[in-house]
Write an enzyme that holds these catalytic residues in place. Sequence first.
Site, PDB file in Angstrom:
ATOM      1  CG  ASN A  90      -2.012  -1.023   1.121  1.00  0.00           C
ATOM      2  OD1 ASN A  90      -2.208  -1.601   0.068  1.00  0.00           O
ATOM      3  ND2 ASN A  90      -2.691  -1.277   2.217  1.00  0.00           N
ATOM      4  CE1 TYR A 139       3.645   5.038   8.092  1.00  0.00           C
ATOM      5  CE2 TYR A 139       4.753   5.669  10.123  1.00  0.00           C
ATOM      6  CZ  TYR A 139       3.966   5.995   9.030  1.00  0.00           C
ATOM      7  OH  TYR A 139       3.526   7.278   8.877  1.00  0.00           O
ATOM      8  CE  LYS A 143       3.947   7.116   4.870  1.00  0.00           C
ATOM      9  NZ  LYS A 143       3.052   7.851   3.961  1.00  0.00           N
ATOM     10  CG  PHE A 206       1.912   1.314  25.763  1.00  0.00           C
ATOM     11  CD1 PHE A 206       1.144   0.428  26.519  1.00  0.00           C
ATOM     12  CD2 PHE A 206       1.352   1.845  24.606  1.00  0.00           C
ATOM     13  CE1 PHE A 206      -0.148   0.080  26.128  1.00  0.00           C
ATOM     14  CE2 PHE A 206       0.073   1.498  24.206  1.00  0.00           C
ATOM     15  CZ  PHE A 206      -0.682   0.622  24.971  1.00  0.00           C
ATOM     16  NE  ARG A 219       6.707   8.776  20.037  1.00  0.00           N
ATOM     17  CZ  ARG A 219       7.644   8.085  20.702  1.00  0.00           C
ATOM     18  NH1 ARG A 219       8.537   8.721  21.462  1.00  0.00           N
ATOM     19  NH2 ARG A 219       7.689   6.772  20.620  1.00  0.00           N
TER      20      ARG A 219
HETATM   21  N1  UFG Z   1       1.071   5.431  24.432  1.00  0.00           N
HETATM   22  C1  UFG Z   1       0.752   4.951  25.679  1.00  0.00           C
HETATM   23  N2  UFG Z   1      -0.495   4.426  25.880  1.00  0.00           N
HETATM   24  C2  UFG Z   1      -1.432   4.347  24.882  1.00  0.00           C
HETATM   25  C3  UFG Z   1      -1.083   4.839  23.589  1.00  0.00           C
HETATM   26  C4  UFG Z   1       0.180   5.367  23.407  1.00  0.00           C
HETATM   27  O1  UFG Z   1       1.564   4.985  26.616  1.00  0.00           O
HETATM   28  O2  UFG Z   1      -2.535   3.830  25.117  1.00  0.00           O
HETATM   29  C5  UFG Z   1       2.401   6.011  24.222  1.00  0.00           C
HETATM   30  C6  UFG Z   1       3.202   5.321  23.146  1.00  0.00           C
HETATM   31  O3  UFG Z   1       3.884   4.198  23.671  1.00  0.00           O
HETATM   32  C7  UFG Z   1       4.127   6.435  22.692  1.00  0.00           C
HETATM   33  C8  UFG Z   1       3.279   7.697  22.863  1.00  0.00           C
HETATM   34  O4  UFG Z   1       2.230   7.336  23.759  1.00  0.00           O
HETATM   35  O5  UFG Z   1       5.225   6.519  23.536  1.00  0.00           O
HETATM   36  C9  UFG Z   1       2.663   8.172  21.567  1.00  0.00           C
HETATM   37  O6  UFG Z   1       2.039   7.082  20.927  1.00  0.00           O
HETATM   38  P1  UFG Z   1       1.076   7.219  19.661  1.00  0.00           P
HETATM   39  O7  UFG Z   1       0.571   5.846  19.332  1.00  0.00           O
HETATM   40  O8  UFG Z   1       0.076   8.290  19.907  1.00  0.00           O
HETATM   41  O9  UFG Z   1       2.033   7.757  18.513  1.00  0.00           O
HETATM   42  P2  UFG Z   1       3.415   7.174  17.958  1.00  0.00           P
HETATM   43  O10 UFG Z   1       4.508   8.065  18.482  1.00  0.00           O
HETATM   44  O11 UFG Z   1       3.563   5.723  18.225  1.00  0.00           O
HETATM   45  O12 UFG Z   1       3.239   7.266  16.376  1.00  0.00           O
HETATM   46  C10 UFG Z   1       2.784   8.416  15.702  1.00  0.00           C
HETATM   47  C11 UFG Z   1       2.163   7.986  14.383  1.00  0.00           C
HETATM   48  C12 UFG Z   1       3.216   7.380  13.497  1.00  0.00           C
HETATM   49  C13 UFG Z   1       4.385   8.309  13.353  1.00  0.00           C
HETATM   50  C14 UFG Z   1       4.907   8.746  14.698  1.00  0.00           C
HETATM   51  C15 UFG Z   1       5.967   9.777  14.509  1.00  0.00           C
HETATM   52  O13 UFG Z   1       1.119   7.024  14.591  1.00  0.00           O
HETATM   53  O14 UFG Z   1       2.641   7.140  12.222  1.00  0.00           O
HETATM   54  O15 UFG Z   1       3.847   9.296  15.465  1.00  0.00           O
HETATM   55  O16 UFG Z   1       6.427  10.271  15.747  1.00  0.00           O
HETATM   56  F1  UFG Z   1       5.384   7.682  12.695  1.00  0.00           F
END
Ligand code: UFG
Length: 322
Positions: A90, A139, A143, A206, A219
């Site tokens: 995709n 992923y 990209k 997490f 983040r």
């Molecule tokens: N987290 C928790 N509990 C939850 C959900 C998330 O502790 O229920 C934590 C994650 O472990 C992480 C942080 O919150 O440390 C942010 O998690 P997200 O899932 O909101 O976002 P990600 O950083 O994993 O990913 C997002 C996008 C990706 C992108 C990335 C770039 O989904 O596509 O940001 O920083 F690549």
Amino acid sequence: MILVVGGAGYIGSHLVEELVKTNEVVVLDNLSTGHQRAIDTRAVFVKGDLGNEADLEAVFGSYPIKAVMHFAANSLVGESVVDPLKYYENNVASTLTLLKVMMKYDVKNFIFSSTAATYGIPDVDIISEDSPTVPINPYGQSKLMVENILADFAHAYDLRYVVLRYFNAAGASASGRIGEMHDPETHLIPIILQHLLGQREQISVFGDDYETPDGTCIRDYIHVTDLANAHIAALESLLNGQNKAATYNLGNGLGYSVKEVIDMCEKVTGRKANVVMADRRAGDPARLVASADKVHEALGWKAERDLEKIIASAWAWHQSIE
Ligand code: UFG
């Protein structure tokens, strides 16, 4: 006319809402994860798949497209680890089909949604565009592959492009019409707000043993409307000839830990969260914070909405769809 591929998705639909104010827009989306009602009614909608040449031919043959903005991708890190075929098919193969049809119709301006996941586990606190790109999951890899394809197309076929590497998109439109709506939801801010609305029993953090001040992952959260405006500035830079091939980070330049995000959600909503500690999630780098200096210098863009505003807008949206 501008073609927005994936304009029914979370980020694509926010971009379309801004873009229709100044441009004619056609959206191509297969609605696999997007929502048709999220597409601003001022845009033309064509249901179709970017991996299907006939669907693309129908659009390029019918509308005078001068640029393409590409948001149609799968974007869950964890899913990409267990199902890499889906991500390479995709995100890479379908994009190649899109580029092939663009070249056939002599459409040479392209804005590409990339990600901070291309950096893998960075060895710096603030990531600039020339930091090494060593993705740690399919992923991010998918990209980065497209980024490399774009550089080759620019060289060989005079494609002009801007790659935008997003950090953590969040928040909802001020119009109140659209916001973040994934199914299933995996992103931190919507999960916290759903919990504070009573739709989830608790929030799992997490991992609290990372090498960060409070042990939770950091983040860089950026408002989706700020992201949309950066795309419009990038598009203008292609159409006015300022840019031929550029890559920019899109972030606020500020890092917030998971605990700090939860605290801010409690402050904005005035509600108390039930938080439990859980194991680390596979594939999570401890810290991802952007330097957005390059895009500011080149295009004059910078993020205007801070974490509190991001969460306030998301909270208004989540309450409205409750
Ligand atoms: N987290 C928790 N509990 C939850 C959900 C998330 O502790 O229920 C934590 C994650 O472990 C992480 C942080 O919150 O440390 C942010 O998690 P997200 O899932 O909101 O976002 P990600 O950083 O994993 O990913 C997002 C996008 C990706 C992108 C990335 C770039 O989904 O596509 O940001 O920083 F690549």
